[in-house]
Enzyme design. Structure first.
Site, PDB file in Angstrom:
ATOM      1  N   ARG A   1       0.033   7.196  -7.857  1.00  0.00           N
ATOM      2  CA  ARG A   1      -1.163   7.953  -7.468  1.00  0.00           C
ATOM      3  C   ARG A   1      -0.821   9.065  -6.471  1.00  0.00           C
ATOM      4  NH1 ARG A   1      -3.822   2.487  -5.532  1.00  0.00           N
ATOM      5  NH2 ARG A   1      -2.361   1.839  -7.162  1.00  0.00           N
TER       6      ARG A   1
ATOM      7  N   LYS B   1      10.061  -4.170  -5.592  1.00  0.00           N
ATOM      8  CA  LYS B   1       9.532  -5.105  -6.573  1.00  0.00           C
ATOM      9  C   LYS B   1      10.477  -6.293  -6.732  1.00  0.00           C
ATOM     10  CE  LYS B   1       7.464  -1.578  -9.622  1.00  0.00           C
ATOM     11  NZ  LYS B   1       6.064  -2.039  -9.648  1.00  0.00           N
TER      12      LYS B   1
END
Length: 459
Positions: A313, A239
């Site tokens: 996820r 990120k």
């Protein structure tokens, strides 16, 4: 910090709640020095607008405006704005309020008492004014809601250096011990063999990954699964700096299900509660998960990793497969999963997905009763092909920017076979100070689920 109402006593001062359309009548009946003071200060009974009322020995009472119906629709817990204006002591709400308005005011008051002062021991806040539980409210339920919310906020607000997998496990075990729940932990080689995606996401960190399960009570089976990414660098798809600033909150799903579990156990609801939290740090090292790696999940589905920053996820897939193996009557997952959800509904709404319309209807009613707004997004079957890469069964992050929250929800649904499944894609953070909500960590969806349980589980 335990939120609680004050016992009723003659020493409690009155906080008069006044609607704008009844202000003139109230002023006409009030003592002249009160009426004169309110007129002189321009009091208009706006939502949360507060004035102290003088007496012979200081503050005798206070007034707070109920505001217009439009103002109340725009802002929850507006009456909690009064708390900061009132002197210490016990207060009693008086005035024409509906049962719903009394409950909202009382819950907002309790939540306004939250403080996170772990890192400011020399700056302890002064004691807050306390509220006598208004007539007709379920005081125990509201106190349980606030206590669960406080736990969630504490966990989310704690920096990742002090809230890694070890510390999150300690909080998990402490909650279980308080209520006599059984705990199962899977780590090391057993984790790698039984929960391959949890292990793959967490293996790069020197803070070892794990998955924990808590079981409590008897009755219909309710299982809660929370994303416990204690810090998310993005992995090798790292990120930018701006994207990491709030990543201590990436375990907000875990924090929220633990807060909800605390509410349920405090109220001794007749359910067989199970809480599952995979706990990892998504770090970077030579052992890190790589883009285009293919993982074989606990369920047997293969997953191509097209973005290591879509790790939530992955760990939830294994956790949901474990939860699904015992066929719960209701399965709920909560996760700070996608930026797409924030773009869609902003930070205040909790978007959710439901496999059954009846479950969604019960949740919508629960959201209203719990003053916990939610918004339904679709499990849109037409997008299923977007999560099928061809080389594996599933793609953890389809290319492009379309429907990111929906495709993440569809990915999770592939690991669930029980018919009643709810998934929340929450933010878990209040970007600004609001009535009843301090800036920082916040729960979303927990009170809605709690309030929906009578309809969903018959309890």
């Amino acid at each position: 910090m335990t939120p609680a109402f004050a016992p009723d006593s003659p020493d409690a001062r009155n906080l008069h709640v006044i609607a704008p359309d009844r202000l003139d009548d109230w002023l006409a009946a009030a003592p002249p020095h009160w009426a004169g003071w309110l007129k002189a200060t321009g009091f208009e009974a706006g939502y949360g607008e507060t004035r102290l009322l003088p007496g012979a020995d200081g503050v005798e009472a206070a007034v707070v405006g109920l505001g217009s119906a439009q103002a109340r629709r725009r802002l929850r817990f507006g009456l909690a704005k009064a708390v900061a204006s009132l002197p210490q002591g016990d207060w009693r709400l008086t005035g024409d309020m509906t049962p719903e308005e009394r409950s909202e005011a009382a819950l907002g008051w309790l939540m306004a008492g939250y403080r996170f002062d772990r890192y400011r021991p020399g700056k302890a806040e002064k004691p807050q004014p306390r509220l006598v539980a208004p007539e007709g409210v379920d005081a125990a339920r509201l106190e349980a809601m606030a206590a669960g919310e406080f736990l969630t906020r504490d966990l989310v607000n704690t920096p990742s250096a002090d809230m890694g997998p070890d510390e999150l496990e300690a909080a998990f075990r402490a909650l279980a011990a308080r209520f006599g729940a059984e705990v199962e932990a899977v780590k090391g080689e057993a984790l790698e063999a039984g929960f391959p995606m949890v292990h793959a996401v967490g293996r790069a960190s020197d803070r070892a990954p794990r998955i924990l399960s808590m079981t409590w009570g008897t009755g219909p089976k309710l299982t809660l699964v929370g994303k416990g990414v204690c810090f998310d660098t993005g992995g090798l798809n790292i990120k930018p700096t701006s994207g990491m600033h709030l990543m201590k909150k990436d375990m907000g799903g875990a924090a929220t299900v633990l807060g909800l579990a605390k509410m349920i156990m405090t109220l001794a609801l007749p359910v067989r509660l199970r809480v599952i939290v995979p706990m990892v740090e998504n770090a970077i090292s030579g052992r890190a998960l790589r883009p285009r790696d293919i993982l074989t999940s606990r369920k047997g589905l293969t997953v191509e990793v097209n973005d290591t920053d879509a790790e939530g996820r992955l760990i939830l897939g294994d956790a949901l497969a474990w939860a699904d193996e015992e066929a719960p009557d209701l399965l709920v997952s909560m996760a700070t999963l996608t930026g797409s959800a924030r773009v869609a509904v902003g930070p205040d709404l909790a978007p959710y997905y439901a496999t059954e319309d009846a479950v969604a209807a019960a949740l919508e009613a629960g959201a209203k009763a719990g003053f916990d707004p939610v918004w339904r997004l679709p499990f849109w079957d037409a997008y299923e092909t977007m999560i099928e890469p061809g080389i594996a069964d599933l793609d953890n992050c389809p290319p492009g920017s379309f429907a990111g929250s929906v495709t993440a929800a569809l990915f999770l649904r592939r690991f669930v076979s029980c018919p009643r499944y709810l998934h929340f894609d929450i933010y878990a953070h209040a970007p600004a100070e609001l009535p009843g909500r301090t800036k920082g960590g916040t729960g979303q969806g927990a009170r809605a689920v709690l309030s929906a349980l009578p309809a969903l589980m018959g309890v």
